[in-house]
Design an enzyme around this catalytic site. Structure first.
Site, PDB file in Angstrom:
ATOM      1  N   SER A  64      38.098 -11.019  87.572  1.00  0.00           N
ATOM      2  CA  SER A  64      39.039 -12.116  87.331  1.00  0.00           C
ATOM      3  C   SER A  64      40.439 -11.791  87.858  1.00  0.00           C
ATOM      4  O   SER A  64      40.818 -10.631  88.009  1.00  0.00           O
ATOM      5  CB  SER A  64      39.112 -12.419  85.834  1.00  0.00           C
ATOM      6  OG  SER A  64      37.836 -12.663  85.324  1.00  0.00           O
TER       7      SER A  64
HETATM    8  N1  SAM Z   1      35.368  -8.846  83.088  1.00  0.00           N
HETATM    9  C1  SAM Z   1      34.815  -8.642  84.399  1.00  0.00           C
HETATM   10  C2  SAM Z   1      35.655  -7.717  85.225  1.00  0.00           C
HETATM   11  O1  SAM Z   1      36.709  -7.253  84.778  1.00  0.00           O
HETATM   12  O2  SAM Z   1      35.216  -7.457  86.350  1.00  0.00           O
HETATM   13  C3  SAM Z   1      34.597  -9.925  85.125  1.00  0.00           C
HETATM   14  C4  SAM Z   1      33.436 -10.633  84.629  1.00  0.00           C
HETATM   15  S1  SAM Z   1      32.779 -11.894  85.647  1.00  0.00           S
HETATM   16  C5  SAM Z   1      34.055 -13.083  85.744  1.00  0.00           C
HETATM   17  C6  SAM Z   1      31.616 -12.555  84.457  1.00  0.00           C
HETATM   18  C7  SAM Z   1      30.443 -11.653  84.182  1.00  0.00           C
HETATM   19  O3  SAM Z   1      29.693 -12.189  83.092  1.00  0.00           O
HETATM   20  C8  SAM Z   1      29.476 -11.516  85.344  1.00  0.00           C
HETATM   21  O4  SAM Z   1      29.308 -10.181  85.700  1.00  0.00           O
HETATM   22  C9  SAM Z   1      28.191 -12.138  84.814  1.00  0.00           C
HETATM   23  O5  SAM Z   1      27.022 -11.538  85.325  1.00  0.00           O
HETATM   24  C10 SAM Z   1      28.346 -11.903  83.324  1.00  0.00           C
HETATM   25  N2  SAM Z   1      27.531 -12.757  82.456  1.00  0.00           N
HETATM   26  C11 SAM Z   1      27.259 -14.084  82.554  1.00  0.00           C
HETATM   27  N3  SAM Z   1      26.482 -14.485  81.532  1.00  0.00           N
HETATM   28  C12 SAM Z   1      26.271 -13.394  80.747  1.00  0.00           C
HETATM   29  C13 SAM Z   1      25.569 -13.166  79.537  1.00  0.00           C
HETATM   30  N4  SAM Z   1      24.912 -14.134  78.887  1.00  0.00           N
HETATM   31  N5  SAM Z   1      25.554 -11.919  79.031  1.00  0.00           N
HETATM   32  C14 SAM Z   1      26.211 -10.911  79.646  1.00  0.00           C
HETATM   33  N6  SAM Z   1      26.891 -11.058  80.803  1.00  0.00           N
HETATM   34  C15 SAM Z   1      26.929 -12.291  81.343  1.00  0.00           C
END
Ligand code: SAM
Length: 217
Positions: A64
């Protein structure tokens, strides 16, 4: 050893993006001033790591934008003693920030390759207060609940009940909620059996996919 260029870029990120964008918590500003965000981005994108934008981390996911990371972290109101649940480990950058600001972090990612990569870099940087799980984070982490703070870094159509129920009394949950195109960043506070939700800004995140999120890819 990191170069002066990265330190200068980080200082500018803190001043021109975070402080200018309304992040005031001195603990949040201090850790974002030192954590090497360029170590969490894909090879070849290091020179863009401190720009005011999200970046790809592979598997169709993103790290993000720094300002949104700062705002979400600030909304958790961490003092250093908390047990925190993070949904969406992604690159591990947000996890590193939480690991600096709270006592113990539980982080869940649904894509195995991202979780394993994040685990490697976080260990290499010396963050040992983090537990990792590859799973559907919309169900939370019931075995180790409740949590003083929960942060969801992907956007769901609504606030998962499992996560609300895994908050301590006085706990905070920060989550983007809305359609797949645009969402509101919501802060949920729990007081015994009462949950109060406040929207603090507009945002745009990748989808939260799972039982209490969106279905499919
Ligand atoms: N916080 C992260 C960083 O600092 O890089 C960015 C996260 S990215 C915007 C969102 C993440 O949420 C992705 O890696 C995606 O695979 C994960 N995600 C989506 N649905 C999910 C779920 N139900 N459980 C766990 N992870 C999930």
């Amino acid at each position: 050893m990191e170069t002066l260029d990265y330190r200068v870029a980080r200082k500018r990120m803190v001043e021109e993006q975070l402080i200018a964008g309304g992040v005031r918590d001195p603990r949040v500003l201090k850790v974002m001033q030192v954590i090497p965000r360029h170590r969490f981005v894909e090879k070849g994108l290091e020179d863009q790591a401190y720009l005011d934008r999200p970046l790809t981390i592979g598997s169709g996911q993103t790290i993000s934008q720094p300002l949104i990371v700062g705002m979400m972290t600030q909304a958790l109101e961490l003092k250093g003693t908390e047990k925190v649940l993070e949904i969406g480990t992604g690159s591990g950058y947000q996890t590193a920030i939480l690991a600096e600001l709270a006592k113990k972090i539980y982080t869940i990612e649904r894509i195995p390759s991202l979780s394993l990569k994040a685990r490697k870099i976080l260990y290499r940087l010396g963050y040992y207060n983090v537990e990792f799980k590859i799973s559907d984070g919309t169900l939370g982490w019931p075995e180790d609940a409740p949590f003083d703070a929960i942060i969801v870094t992907a956007a769901g159509p609504e606030i998962p009940h499992a996560l609300k129920s895994q908050l301590t009394t006085g706990g905070r949950l920060v989550i983007p909620v809305g359609s797949s195109e645009s969402q509101k960043l919501c802060v949920v506070k729990r007081e015994k059996d009462k949950w109060t939700t406040t929207a603090i800004s507009e945002c745009r995140f990748v989808k939260l996919i799972g039982k209490e999120g969106w279905s499919g890819e």
